[in-house]
Design a protein around this motif. Sequence first.
Motif, short mmCIF file in Angstrom:
data_model
loop_
_atom_site.label_atom_id
_atom_site.label_comp_id
_atom_site.label_asym_id
_atom_site.label_seq_id
_atom_site.Cartn_x
_atom_site.Cartn_y
_atom_site.Cartn_z
N PRO A 319 0.81 -1.22 0.00
CA PRO A 319 0.00 0.00 0.00
C PRO A 319 0.85 1.27 0.00
N ALA A 320 2.00 1.24 0.69
CA ALA A 320 2.86 2.42 0.72
C ALA A 320 3.39 2.73 -0.67
N ILE A 321 3.78 1.69 -1.39
CA ILE A 321 4.28 1.89 -2.75
C ILE A 321 3.16 2.38 -3.66
N ALA A 322 1.99 1.77 -3.54
CA ALA A 322 0.86 2.14 -4.41
C ALA A 322 0.42 3.58 -4.18
N ILE A 323 0.34 3.99 -2.90
CA ILE A 323 -0.08 5.35 -2.60
C ILE A 323 0.95 6.37 -3.09
N ALA A 324 2.22 6.07 -2.85
CA ALA A 324 3.28 6.97 -3.31
C ALA A 324 3.28 7.07 -4.83
N ALA A 325 3.08 5.93 -5.52
CA ALA A 325 3.08 5.93 -6.98
C ALA A 325 1.91 6.73 -7.53
N ALA A 326 0.74 6.63 -6.88
CA ALA A 326 -0.43 7.39 -7.33
C ALA A 326 -0.17 8.89 -7.18
N TRP A 327 0.45 9.27 -6.08
CA TRP A 327 0.75 10.70 -5.88
C TRP A 327 1.80 11.19 -6.87
N VAL A 328 2.81 10.37 -7.17
CA VAL A 328 3.83 10.74 -8.15
C VAL A 328 3.20 10.97 -9.52
N ALA A 329 2.25 10.11 -9.91
CA ALA A 329 1.57 10.29 -11.19
C ALA A 329 0.82 11.62 -11.22
N GLU A 330 0.17 11.94 -10.11
CA GLU A 330 -0.54 13.23 -10.03
C GLU A 330 0.44 14.40 -10.08
N ARG A 331 1.56 14.24 -9.38
CA ARG A 331 2.57 15.31 -9.34
C ARG A 331 3.17 15.53 -10.73
N ALA A 332 3.40 14.46 -11.46
CA ALA A 332 3.93 14.58 -12.82
C ALA A 332 2.97 15.36 -13.71
N HIS A 333 1.68 15.07 -13.54
CA HIS A 333 0.67 15.79 -14.32
C HIS A 333 0.65 17.27 -13.95
N ILE A 357 18.03 4.36 -1.28
CA ILE A 357 18.98 4.36 -2.38
C ILE A 357 18.28 4.95 -3.60
N GLY A 358 19.04 5.18 -4.65
CA GLY A 358 18.45 5.62 -5.91
C GLY A 358 18.40 7.12 -6.08
N ARG A 359 17.77 7.52 -7.18
CA ARG A 359 17.86 8.91 -7.61
C ARG A 359 16.89 9.85 -6.90
N LEU A 360 15.96 9.35 -6.06
CA LEU A 360 15.06 10.23 -5.34
C LEU A 360 15.69 10.82 -4.07
N GLN A 361 16.86 10.34 -3.73
CA GLN A 361 17.46 10.81 -2.49
C GLN A 361 18.37 12.01 -2.68
N SER A 362 18.53 12.49 -3.91
CA SER A 362 19.44 13.61 -4.13
C SER A 362 18.94 14.50 -5.25
N SER A 363 19.60 15.62 -5.41
CA SER A 363 19.36 16.57 -6.49
C SER A 363 17.92 17.09 -6.45
N TRP A 364 17.42 17.55 -7.60
CA TRP A 364 16.11 18.19 -7.67
C TRP A 364 14.98 17.23 -7.35
N ARG A 365 15.17 15.92 -7.61
CA ARG A 365 14.11 14.95 -7.33
C ARG A 365 13.83 14.82 -5.84
N ASN A 366 14.82 14.99 -5.03
CA ASN A 366 14.60 14.84 -3.59
C ASN A 366 13.65 15.91 -3.08
N GLU A 367 13.82 17.12 -3.57
CA GLU A 367 12.95 18.22 -3.13
C GLU A 367 11.53 18.05 -3.66
N LEU A 368 11.41 17.64 -4.94
CA LEU A 368 10.10 17.53 -5.56
C LEU A 368 9.34 16.27 -5.15
N ILE A 369 10.07 15.16 -5.01
CA ILE A 369 9.43 13.86 -4.81
C ILE A 369 9.91 13.14 -3.55
N GLY A 370 11.23 13.05 -3.38
CA GLY A 370 11.77 12.25 -2.29
C GLY A 370 11.33 12.70 -0.91
#
Length: 406
Positions: A319-333, A357-370
Motif C-alpha cells: 500500500p505504501a508503494i501504491a499510494i506513493a506511486a499514485a501521488w507521483v503520477a498526479e505530481r507529474a501531471h 537508495i536511488g535517484r530520489l534521495q538527491s538533487s532536484w528529485r529529492n525536493e520535488l518527490i523524495g
Amino acid sequence: MMKSMQEIPGSYEQLMNEARLVTSSDELHALVDRLKGEPCYGIDTEFHRERTYYAHLALLQVSWSEGIAIVDPLAVDIAPFAEVLEGDGVAILHAADQDLEVLERACGCVPRHLFETQIAAGFLGFSSASLLTLVERLLARKLEKGDQLTDWTRRPLTAAQLRYAAGDVAHLIDLYRVLTEKLVARGRLDWALNECQIALDRPHVPAPPEQIWWKLRQARQLRGRDRGIAQEVVAWRERRARETDQPVRFFVSDLAVASIAHRPPKNRAELEQVRSIESRHLGGGAAESILEAIERGSRLTEEEILLPPGLQGESIAKPAIAIAAAWVAERAHQLDIDQAILATRADIVAFLQDPPIGRLQSSWRNELIGEPIRRLIAGDASIVLSGNSLVLEERSGVPFRLEGDP
C-alpha cells in the motif's frame, strides 16, 4: 575542406542538399578537424543486431551549423571520431541509449557533453516523444521516415537511404536551441542537463551476467531456489552469447529458462523435454553447461541471489508503494513532466529501502518527490482526494470516526 567528399544525390532542405558521404580516412580527418571547433553538433547512428549480440554500426550521421556528413563505417575506421566526442562541443542526440553503446564500441568513448532531446522534452511534458513528434510539434517541419526499416549494411546506399539518414540529424541543432529556450523559460534547464549527465554516466556496456535474469518477463513470479537457477542459467547464456557475438535466443529462450527454473531437469534427457528447448542448441557441451548452471543455481544462498530493485522491495508494504506511486503520477501531471523521468515505481521502491537508495534521495528529485514521500511514509503528511486531484497535506493526526468503531 569538405569539397572532396562525395555529394549525396537528391534534396531534402538546404542543409541536406549540402550533406556529404565520408568514405576515406582523409575525408574523416577533414571532418574531425572541422567539428573540433563547433560548440554543438548532432549525432545519430544506424546499426543492426538482429543476428548478433552486439550492435554493429552501419552508418554515422553528423550535423553542425553549416552542414551534414554521413560517415560509412564499412569503408573507413571511425575510431578517429573519438577526438570530436572527447572535445568541448555538446553532442545532441535523440533517444541516445543505444547510440551511446554503439559509439562506445566503435570509438572507445562516448561524448564528453550530451544534450538528449527526448530527455529534455520530458521536462516539457512530452512522454518518450519520437524525433518525428518533436520536429513536427516544436519546429513545424515534416520528417521523412520512409526508409527506417532498411538494411543499412547493403552497399551502395541509395539516394533515399541517404536522405533519410541525413534527416535524422538535420533538425537536431534547431531542436537543441528551441528546447533550451523553453527549459530556461520554465526554470528547468539545470534539471534536464543533470538528467542528460546521468544518461551519459550510465554504463554503456552490458550488465553483469548474473543480473540479466532481471529482464525475464517471469522474474517477479520466481521464488526461492527458482531465482537462483534462473540467475545461473541466464548468466551462462549471456556469457555464451557475448563470446560468440550471437543473440541470446540462439541458445536458450526466456520461456525455456522459466520452465527450467520451475522444474529443473536432472539430466540431458529431461533437459530435451523442456518446453521450447531445441536439441540443436544442446550440442558442443551446451547441455552439460546448462545442467551445471542449474546445479550451481540450486545451491545459491539467499545472499548470493542478486535481486532487482523491484524484488528487493518485497518487504516494503505494497500500500505504501501504491499510494506513493499514485501521488507521483498526479505530481507529474501537475508539473507537466514525463512521469518516467520524474520517478518510476522502481525509484519509489529504492527510496523506501532502509537506508534509501536511488535517484530520489538527491538533487532536484529529492525536493520535488523524495522528501514529500519520506514525510508521507513517516506519517507527517497524508494524501487526500480533492475534486479530481490527489493532494498532499499536513497530517492532522485526528482519525476519522467510522460507524461501528469502538
